[in-house]
Design a protein around this motif. Structure first.
Motif, PDB file in Angstrom:
ATOM      1  N   UNK A 165       0.820  -1.214   0.000  1.00 21.89           N
ATOM      2  CA  UNK A 165       0.000   0.000   0.000  1.00 21.89           C
ATOM      3  C   UNK A 165       0.851   1.261   0.000  1.00 21.89           C
ATOM      4  N   UNK A 166       0.366   2.266  -0.699  1.00 24.99           N
ATOM      5  CA  UNK A 166       0.999   3.574  -0.750  1.00 24.99           C
ATOM      6  C   UNK A 166       1.238   4.088   0.676  1.00 24.99           C
ATOM      7  N   UNK A 167       2.507   4.268   1.051  1.00 24.31           N
ATOM      8  CA  UNK A 167       2.823   4.681   2.420  1.00 24.31           C
ATOM      9  C   UNK A 167       2.317   6.087   2.712  1.00 24.31           C
ATOM     10  N   UNK A 168       2.084   6.891   1.676  1.00 27.16           N
ATOM     11  CA  UNK A 168       1.505   8.222   1.862  1.00 27.16           C
ATOM     12  C   UNK A 168       0.131   8.122   2.510  1.00 27.16           C
ATOM     13  N   UNK A 169      -0.702   7.208   2.006  1.00 25.24           N
ATOM     14  CA  UNK A 169      -2.039   7.036   2.574  1.00 25.24           C
ATOM     15  C   UNK A 169      -1.981   6.379   3.946  1.00 25.24           C
ATOM     16  N   UNK A 170      -1.014   5.469   4.150  1.00 23.20           N
ATOM     17  CA  UNK A 170      -0.887   4.806   5.451  1.00 23.20           C
ATOM     18  C   UNK A 170      -0.593   5.811   6.547  1.00 23.20           C
TER      19      UNK A 170
END
Length: 425
Positions: A148-153
């Protein structure tokens, strides 16, 4: 008998006509896999000089997981043709946990009803936020699984577990928001698309309490994009009120204590499909800005400002190979803390950063069924200084950690693997 037959035929004809003008669809995804997660925490000592090195601790877990490449879900959606180009529609979507079957049906993924026509669409209910779509669409792994995109995490964790300097509890307005009113542009604008969204805070107003009602929970945002041929690009902004209070005493008089905290998200994403390879990119900033005013003996009314910024980005590619799709992405978020004018040379720095490298393969057995494998590696610097950064693990295993400024364990790295099967219906 004849009269009865005629009546029955008439009713059946009416029902058939109504059915022809409306439709209801059952849909969903069942995604289950075997996953391995690990998280390493290293010991640090802020008091010893030189710093005393201690062995690190690794926590790991092997689990039968769900939602490795697509969110497992069950939903119902439908439309009714109202004539004149106007249509009514609804969407009810519930998350599922097919690994154990324990999740009860609750339409918390999306629950909306709306009207659409030549003017676009007006939608009411619980829905995804405009800024979420850029995190999801412009990432090879979307916001799902170990890749998963770490930005959203980090953005999601900011809403749930705020940073050490945070002054208020947050809401869930990063990915979805409840009590929302949304407007979507019509699809016939030459590739231009967009939406606006406003969510009511629904707090109670009281006549003898100055400053009421609190605006906590309010959200507004928008997204504007262009998609034509191989190009897709979109800019999105969202603002959520995490705290909005005015201090009063039992008599309803102001005490001088005020708190205002907002989370502002701005991101820009794009993708371009060359056919043999598709490239993805995103830049994002999430700002957590708090302003607190309180009376202090001798000093009088003192205002404190805390501005935290999470600056991130992603680069990714997908490469089709026969029935398969190779995916790879690198994403990174850096946390910058600004305590404002009240900061001194003795104020501890709370900056931190996290980066993730992910690679995966989807192999389509049919249009609806696929096998997948994903591997991801996370590296963290000074993660003990920020819970949102520390929460960016590859799975369900958390780091060992202690508070900023004290000796203990600091998160350093995390690894995750997903191997599974996905079926959509």
């Amino acid at each position: 008998m004849n009269r009865t037959t005629i009546v029955a035929a008439s009713l059946l004809s009416c029902a058939t006509a109504a059915t022809a003008q409306s439709s209801v669809t059952l849909f969903g995804v069942v995604d289950v896999g075997v996953s391995y997660y690990s998280a390493r925490s290293d010991f640090y000592n802020n008091t010893a000089s030189p710093v005393i090195a201690q062995p690190g601790v690794t926590r790991s877990q092997t689990a039968l997981s769900n939602s490795g490449t697509s969110n497992s879900r069950l939903g119902f959606r439908g439309t009714e043709d109202l004539g004149g180009g106007l249509a009514a529609g609804f969407w009810l979507e519930s998350a599922m946990t097919p690994d154990n079957g324990a999740a009860a049906m609750a339409f918390n993924r999306r629950s909306t009803v709306g009207l659409s026509g030549p003017f676009g669409e007006i939608r009411l209910g619980r829905d995804f936020t405009p800024t979420f779509w850029n995190d999801s669409v412009f990432s090879p792994f979307s916001t799902i699984g170990v890749g998963a995109n770490v930005v959203s995490t980090v953005g999601t964790n900011l809403q749930v577990a705020r940073g050490p300097g945070s002054l208020a509890a947050a809401s869930d307005n990063y990915l979805r928001t409840s009590n929302s009113i949304g407007y979507f542009l019509p699809p016939n604008l030459g590739g231009i698309y967009g939406q606006l969204q406003y969510a009511l805070h629904e707090n109670v107003s009281q006549s003898n309490l100055p400053g009421s009602p609190s605006g906590k929970g309010r959200y507004f945002g928008g997204r504007l994009g262009y998609a034509a041929g191989p190009l897709d690009v979109a800019l999105a902004y969202g603002e959520s009120t995490a705290a909005d209070t005015t201090g009063v005493n039992a008599a309803g008089l102001r005490t001088g204590v005020n708190l205002d905290e907002k989370i502002k998200t701005l991101n820009l994403g794009a993708s371009y499909d060359f056919g043999f390879v598709k490239i993805f990119g995103e830049v994002s900033q999430v700002a957590d800005r708090a302003l607190s005013t309180a009376p202090v003996p001798v000093l009088g009314l003192v205002t404190l400002r805390d501005s935290d910024k999470y600056k991130g980005g992603l680069l990714g590619i997908t490469v089709p190979v026969g029935a398969g799709l190779i995916k790879a992405a690198y994403s990174r978020v850096k946390f910058d803390n600004d305590l404002g004018p009240q900061a001194t040379s003795l104020t501890p720095r709370r900056d931190a950063s996290v980066s993730k490298l992910a690679i995966g393969l989807d192999y389509n057995l049919s249009k609806r069924t696929a096998l997948y494998a994903t591997a991801a590696r996370i590296r963290i610097k000074d993660g003990q200084n920020n819970p949102a950064i520390m929460g960016a693990v590859t799975g369900g295993v958390t780091y060992l950690s202690t508070g900023a400024g004290t000796s203990g364990f600091a998160p350093r790295s995390s690894t995750g693997y997903d191997f599974g099967i996905r079926h959509a219906f």
